[in-house]
Enzyme design. Structure first.
Site, mmCIF file in Angstrom:
data_model
loop_
_atom_site.group_PDB
_atom_site.id
_atom_site.type_symbol
_atom_site.label_atom_id
_atom_site.label_comp_id
_atom_site.label_asym_id
_atom_site.label_seq_id
_atom_site.Cartn_x
_atom_site.Cartn_y
_atom_site.Cartn_z
ATOM 1 N N ASN A 358 -13.794 36.590 8.027
ATOM 2 C CA ASN A 358 -13.107 37.599 8.823
ATOM 3 C C ASN A 358 -13.367 39.004 8.300
ATOM 4 O OD1 ASN A 358 -11.264 38.548 10.993
ATOM 5 N ND2 ASN A 358 -10.919 36.349 11.128
ATOM 6 N N HIS A 360 -12.335 41.157 6.044
ATOM 7 C CA HIS A 360 -12.619 41.446 4.634
ATOM 8 C C HIS A 360 -13.972 40.885 4.226
ATOM 9 C CE1 HIS A 360 -11.923 41.557 0.193
ATOM 10 N NE2 HIS A 360 -11.286 42.664 0.522
ATOM 11 N N CYS A 361 -14.337 39.735 4.787
ATOM 12 C CA CYS A 361 -15.601 39.074 4.439
ATOM 13 C C CYS A 361 -16.832 39.856 4.896
ATOM 14 C CB CYS A 361 -15.672 37.686 5.062
ATOM 15 S SG CYS A 361 -14.285 36.605 4.700
ATOM 16 N N ILE A 362 -16.706 40.601 5.991
ATOM 17 C CA ILE A 362 -17.881 41.286 6.556
ATOM 18 C C ILE A 362 -17.962 42.742 6.122
ATOM 19 C CG2 ILE A 362 -17.972 39.738 8.540
ATOM 20 C CD1 ILE A 362 -16.852 42.159 10.218
#
Length: 370
Positions: A358, A360-362
């Site tokens: 999501n 934060h991951c990208i």
């Protein structure tokens, strides 16, 4: 559009020796990095839906912080039409788009100088449960980003993704055993050796080890989907009250750890509970849009590891994922209570979740330093 050639100056020392440390996410930021999604074996319709979502995320971040986006040469023209005009497109090869995990951890010193830590990367497990092959281009991403900013580079002898650590900027590091102690990351290192390396490269003193991350998280339980710091002495935990839900024992075990620990400054933690969305599941239509390849299959009916904890703090904004109409408003209200001084901006983010992560991951923030 700019071009990042791989040539970041490599250092032979360690950040802790040089007085550098990883600042908390709420420290001032000069930029946020993202990477263009295009893998047809991970993103449905060859990434078209994800690209539109990434554009909305970039726009939300851009209201607070400049955005850079790494884009393979073949997709530059397309990215220019999809991304907001304020996004700086940088020609950059990658195997996929997880900037949090392939990008550098930028560390700072008291004088405001920035340098970058380039971790080892093996696509969340290599040939033992990894999510795709090859990952050779991803291994070059951190160096390319550091080159863009002119930052010197520390090369850390540790397989580690940025999503597997959170810090409070005051000596505390939070992580999960499910990921960092997984045999598919650093099988030859003990927990103590891993802690020593994190002390060296993040300049932290105290560790908070949660056992597991979010149920069905294919990264092997990244901390950034499960729990994060809100400010020194305060954490936000992914939570469900449903004791029959597979997530409940994971969140309850984490709560028990958090209630019985102190941070590096000796503080007991204030714990905020952020309710989980759903449960959410991949639909048949969504799974049919993903082509077969080396990526992990996207199967209809599979539970998705949705979490509102997977948000980005960037200067005066919190950019968080909208995932479920029944809980989105509750999450927004809770975040506003936790962060009264921030603007809370929600972005529809199911397409990112379908790909395995999501907001934060990208994203990967670049602290201002000064």
């Amino acid at each position: 559009m700019t071009n990042a050639n791989v040539d970041a100056t490599q250092l032979t020392t360690k950040p802790s020796q040089d007085g550098f440390y990883m600042p908390a996410e709420w420290a001032a930021q000069q930029a946020v990095w993202m990477i263009w999604p295009y893998r047809p074996d991970n993103w449905r319709s060859a990434g078209a839906y994800a690209q539109a979502t990434f554009a909305k995320v970039a726009d939300a971040i851009g209201g607070a912080t400049p955005v850079y986006m790494g884009v393979p040469k073949a997709f530059l023209a397309e990215a220019k039409t999809v991304m907001p005009s304020h996004v700086t497109l940088v020609e950059m090869d990658s195997n996929d788009c997880w900037a949090r995990d392939t990008g550098p951890t930028v560390v700072v010193n008291a004088e405001g100088e920035c340098r970058g830590v380039d971790w080892g990367f093996n696509a969340w497990g290599g040939h033992n449960g990894g999510l795709y092959f090859p990952w050779d281009k991803d291994e070059q991403v951190a160096q390319q980003m550091l080159k863009q900013h002119g930052f010197a580079r520390y090369s850390a002898p540790l397989i580690l993704e940025g999503g597997s650590i959170h810090v409070d900027g005051e000596g505390t590091c939070m992580t999960s055993a499910e990921c960092l102690l997984n045999a598919n990351r650093n099988p030859d290192l003990t927990k103590e050796q891993i802690e020593d390396l994190l002390r060296d490269y993040l300049n932290v003193k105290q560790f908070i080890w949660l056992q597991d991350g979010v149920y069905m998280d294919e990264t092997d339980g990244h901390i950034d989907n499960m729990c994060c710091f809100a400010r020194p002495g305060e954490v936000i935990l992914h939570w469900t009250d449903d004791e029959t839900d597979p997530q409940y024992p994971r969140s309850k075990a984490a709560l028990d750890v958090l209630q019985n620990t102190v941070d590096a400054q000796g503080r007991k933690l204030k714990i905020h509970l952020l309710p989980q969305p759903g449960p959410l599941y991949c639909t048949e239509e969504e799974s049919l849009g993903v082509t077969e390849g080396t990526g992990v299959p996207r199967t209809a009916g599979e539970r998705l590891a949705g979490s509102y904890v997977n948000f980005l703090i960037t200067n005066n904004r919190i950019v968080f994922p909208l995932l479920d109409p029944t809980t989105d408003d509750i999450a927004a209200q809770k975040l506003q209570e936790i962060f009264p001084e921030y603007e809370i901006v929600g972005v529809p983010a199911r397409e990112i979740l379908l790909g395995g992560g999501n907001i934060h991951c990208i994203t990967q923030q670049i602290p201002s330093g000064k």
